[in-house]
Design an enzyme around this catalytic site. Structure first.
Site, PDB file in Angstrom:
ATOM      1  N   HIS A 494       0.831  -1.206   0.000  1.00  0.00           N
ATOM      2  CA  HIS A 494       0.000   0.000   0.000  1.00  0.00           C
ATOM      3  C   HIS A 494       0.870   1.263   0.000  1.00  0.00           C
ATOM      4  O   HIS A 494       0.736   2.123  -0.872  1.00  0.00           O
ATOM      5  CB  HIS A 494      -0.905  -0.027   1.240  1.00  0.00           C
ATOM      6  CG  HIS A 494      -1.756   1.193   1.414  1.00  0.00           C
ATOM      7  ND1 HIS A 494      -3.111   1.182   1.212  1.00  0.00           N
ATOM      8  CD2 HIS A 494      -1.446   2.468   1.773  1.00  0.00           C
ATOM      9  CE1 HIS A 494      -3.603   2.392   1.437  1.00  0.00           C
ATOM     10  NE2 HIS A 494      -2.610   3.187   1.782  1.00  0.00           N
ATOM     11  N   GLU A 495       1.757   1.346   0.974  1.00  0.00           N
ATOM     12  CA  GLU A 495       2.580   2.553   1.079  1.00  0.00           C
ATOM     13  C   GLU A 495       3.480   2.691  -0.139  1.00  0.00           C
ATOM     14  O   GLU A 495       3.767   3.792  -0.594  1.00  0.00           O
ATOM     15  CB  GLU A 495       3.408   2.542   2.369  1.00  0.00           C
ATOM     16  CG  GLU A 495       2.582   2.527   3.660  1.00  0.00           C
ATOM     17  CD  GLU A 495       1.512   3.612   3.724  1.00  0.00           C
ATOM     18  OE1 GLU A 495       1.682   4.660   3.076  1.00  0.00           O
ATOM     19  OE2 GLU A 495       0.488   3.401   4.405  1.00  0.00           O
ATOM     20  N   HIS A 498       1.715   4.490  -2.830  1.00  0.00           N
ATOM     21  CA  HIS A 498       1.835   5.943  -2.683  1.00  0.00           C
ATOM     22  C   HIS A 498       3.205   6.387  -3.195  1.00  0.00           C
ATOM     23  O   HIS A 498       3.333   7.400  -3.877  1.00  0.00           O
ATOM     24  CB  HIS A 498       1.747   6.346  -1.208  1.00  0.00           C
ATOM     25  CG  HIS A 498       0.360   6.315  -0.633  1.00  0.00           C
ATOM     26  ND1 HIS A 498      -0.694   6.955  -1.210  1.00  0.00           N
ATOM     27  CD2 HIS A 498      -0.126   5.743   0.510  1.00  0.00           C
ATOM     28  CE1 HIS A 498      -1.785   6.779  -0.451  1.00  0.00           C
ATOM     29  NE2 HIS A 498      -1.461   6.048   0.587  1.00  0.00           N
TER      30      HIS A 498
END
Ligand code: ZN
Length: 700
Positions: A494-495, A498
């Site tokens: 997820h990170e 980003h």
């Protein structure tokens, strides 16, 4: 979104840059050109005493830049007004990004004190710009020609954003109201900081000290070893210590068979900021809410939500409530069935107590084992942090041609951080990536991505990004390397999503924001690759034997994908509703009481007592100290997009070049530069639909 206890996948956006023409001042590394590889911040040279004078100088410089724009004798045009404004304050942004990122990832009392001094100063400076009527005259002048001049899409977006920003900041208000607004902004800047500081102090304050071996019953050896090491660090040799840091509290709640101790640690967790002492956040919440309402009304909105949402993809509270209600309706019956299932296990073990919130994770782990024959502890050896990281690098390479090379001897703000150079498919520099993976007392809980510098163009030249990913993952122990749970694996993907967004950014101007309900698309879509069997085969290798994860284990992981979704979705939705309930208030009721409000909101929703909102008010940092106020729904909104977007990859192949290129060009490179729905449909060829989301969560 992740089913972990503290899934603070939180995004900080700082627009920063590296301006080679900045003032040289002696003896303050923040005011000198960064003489480092790739001009990353010279962390080792920066001392606490450098910040305040650096901020003061940078604010003076930025004020002069603004003055030059205002006093320009030439008529206003895009270049001498909008562009000039966009490129002003670059040094201030750069210093802010270093300081506030470190205040999140590696803080101490001194930095916190400096934050409380400089935050109001920065806020006041921003107010000075956006309440400046002469400057606004020039902006208005350019804005009035927005349809007649030949602007690029990004220029038009920037112009409109800039214009709205002035209006939303109160430029049209009479002087006394402007003064009041300045005061509100200043107070909010301090209160929101204090809120976060209290949560950090609460996270660090609590210890569950165990001195009898029998109280460790149920826990895995890795968990016990980690607790012994925590104890050692606290000079409690021979004992075991559990804390409220995610890698410590989560396995305890999942595996400890000591119900009393589970209750104790869970109560400590859900009462952070709610202990009626110096770290209590209830009064701060009331103050924040009151000021936000007053501010929204001053600038012409009915409430804080309406003020915030005009800048988001969702636009109005009603559209969000519609989405949340739709999913809530599908979720609640599933959660209730899950309660029955867990209650059955309790009964089958010869007990007759009622399932409580502190039992949920323990019995759902048992359920997972019963239903899918899947044990988290059995999976962890295949998720060595190092292997997961290599897996993510490989996925990024296959999708976008990126390469990652660790750089030694780079400036670091903490020895735990690792630094990578990212290059594109032909070996050109793309950006720098910091990875900072383990919890420590100086770091806020959760996981987030941020930038020390975002990509943009300066005089036509690319300024390359410095991206940082900060997590709180399970640490290595004496006997084993860092082994991740599957939730942590998802969080990492997820990170990293980003991170890819900001590494692949290809924009002209710095400063265009991406709202939460869109910014979580690039992150959440990456979580899909983590669980694809083809990808698991690439990275999930046993840390001892190197053996690739067996197919039957992969099947079990995939099959259990819908497991516990009633719980996970409910606790998430509860927090989303709570956020909106607070921020759609048009005034604070008399004798407003935070706990009462929260309880009523949960009651009205029909949340069952076995489930606690993922964030209770007093530690809901997203909305009271982060940038997600009235935006926590954004994860679900973006999930509607990401589930729909990933279908495109599923249709053509998860590494399909054309689909990846389209996603990169329309979403990753351009987010924020145009109407968000336009960008999305340009990638997808049609509007997003909710079906994929419901299917993915097993709610349809
Ligand atoms: Zn996120």
């Amino acid at each position: 979104m992740k089913n972990i206890l503290l899934p603070l996948t939180f995004l900080l956006i700082f627009v920063v840059s590296c301006n080679k023409t900045k003032h040289e001042k002696m003896n303050n590394p923040l005011l000198e050109t960064f003489d480092t590889p790739f001009q990353v911040p010279p962390f080792e040279k920066i001392k606490a005493e450098h910040y305040e004078p650096a901020f003061d100088s940078a604010i003076i410089m930025a004020k002069n830049e603004i003055k030059t724009i205002v006093e320009n004798p030439s008529p206003a045009n895009f270049e001498n007004t909008i562009e000039a404004l966009t490129y002003s304050g670059i040094l201030l942004n750069e210093i802010s990004s270093v300081f506030f990122n470190l205040n999140e990832a590696n803080t101490n009392d001194t930095l916190q004190e400096i934050a409380s001094i400089v935050s109001p100063k920065i806020t006041a400076f921003q107010d000075e710009i956006y309440m400046n009527e002469k400057l606004f005259e020039r902006v208005k002048n350019v804005y009035s020609k927005k349809d007649s001049l030949d602007f690029t899409a990004e220029q038009k977006t920037l112009l409109e954003y800039c214009y709205r920003n002035f209006v939303r900041s109160g430029v049209n208000l009479p002087a006394p109201q402007k003064e009041r607004l300045k005061k509100i902004n200043s107070e909010l800047s301090v209160l929101t900081l204090k809120f976060g500081e209290n949560v950090l102090a609460e996270n660090n304050r609590y210890k569950l000290i165990i001195d009898k071996k029998e109280d460790l019953a149920g826990l895995s050896q890795t968990t016990i070893d980690a607790a012994a090491e925590t104890a050692k660090e606290m000079k409690l040799d021979g004992k075991w210590v559990f804390t409220l840091h995610n890698p410590s509290v989560t396995p305890f709640l999942q595996y400890s068979s000591n119900r009393e101790l589970r209750k104790e640690i869970q109560q400590a967790y859900i009462n952070r900021g709610n202990n009626n002492d110096s770290l209590d956040n209830k009064k701060i919440i009331s103050q924040i809410l009151e000021l936000r309402i007053e501010k929204a009304k001053l600038v012409g909105y009915a409430n804080h939500s309406e003020y915030v949402l005009t800048e988001n993809m969702a636009k109005t509270p009603q559209r969000i409530f519609d989405l949340l209600n739709k999913v809530w309706k599908a979720t609640l019956p599933v959660a209730k069935r899950e309660v029955e299932d867990l209650q059955k296990i309790i009964k089958s073990e010869g007990n007759n107590f009622k399932l409580e919130a502190y039992d949920w994770r323990y019995y759902s782990e048992k359920q997972r084992k019963l239903k899918y024959d899947l044990d988290e502890e059995q999976v962890k050896p295949y998720f060595k942090l190092e292997n997961v990281k290599q897996g993510i690098f490989t996925v990024s390479h296959k999708l976008y041609g990126l390469n990652f090379k660790e750089l030694n001897n780079m400036p670091k703000y903490h020895p735990d951080a690792a630094v990578y150079e990212v290059t594109d498919s032909v070996g050109n520099h793309q950006g720098i990536l910091y990875l900072d993976m383990y919890p420590r007392a100086s770091k806020r809980g959760g996981a987030w991505m941020t930038t020390f510098r975002s990509e943009y163009k300066l005089n036509g030249n690319k300024v390359s990004p410095v991206v940082s990913i900060v997590c709180n993952f399970s640490k290595p122990t004496e006997g084993a390397p860092a082994l991740l749970t599957f939730d942590e694996v998802s969080t990492f993907f997820h990170e990293f999503g980003h991170g890819l967004n900001y590494l692949l950014y290809d924009v002209t101007y710095p400063g265009l924001p991406v709202p939460p309900d869109f910014v979580e698309l690039p992150s959440q879509i990456m979580e899909n690759w983590a669980v694809e069997p083809e990808v698991l085969n690439m990275y999930a290798k046993h840390y001892k034997t190197g053996e690739v994860i067996p197919k039957e284990l992969v099947d079990k992981i995939v099959k259990s994908g819908h497991f516990n979704q009633g719980f996970a979705t409910s606790e998430y939705l509860a927090a989303s509703f709570l956020d909106l309930n607070y921020h759609t208030l048009g005034q604070l009721p008399e004798n407003f009481n935070v706990l009462e409000f929260e309880n009523n909101a949960m009651k009205k929703l029909g949340l069952i007592p076995e489930i606690v909102s993922r964030y209770r008010s007093t530690y809901f940092q997203h909305i009271f100290s982060g940038g997600y106020s009235s935006g926590y729904y954004g994860y679900l909104w973006a999930e509607m997009l990401d589930a729909d977007a990933f279908e495109a990859f599923k249709e053509k192949g998860i590494f399909d070049k054309t689909t990846a290129d389209a996603f990169r060009q329309n979403i990753l490179a351009k987010s924020g530069t145009e109407d968000l729905l336009t960008l999305y449909t340009r990638f997808r060829g049609k509007n997003p639909v909710i079906d994929a989301l419901l299917k993915r969560r097993g709610l349809k």
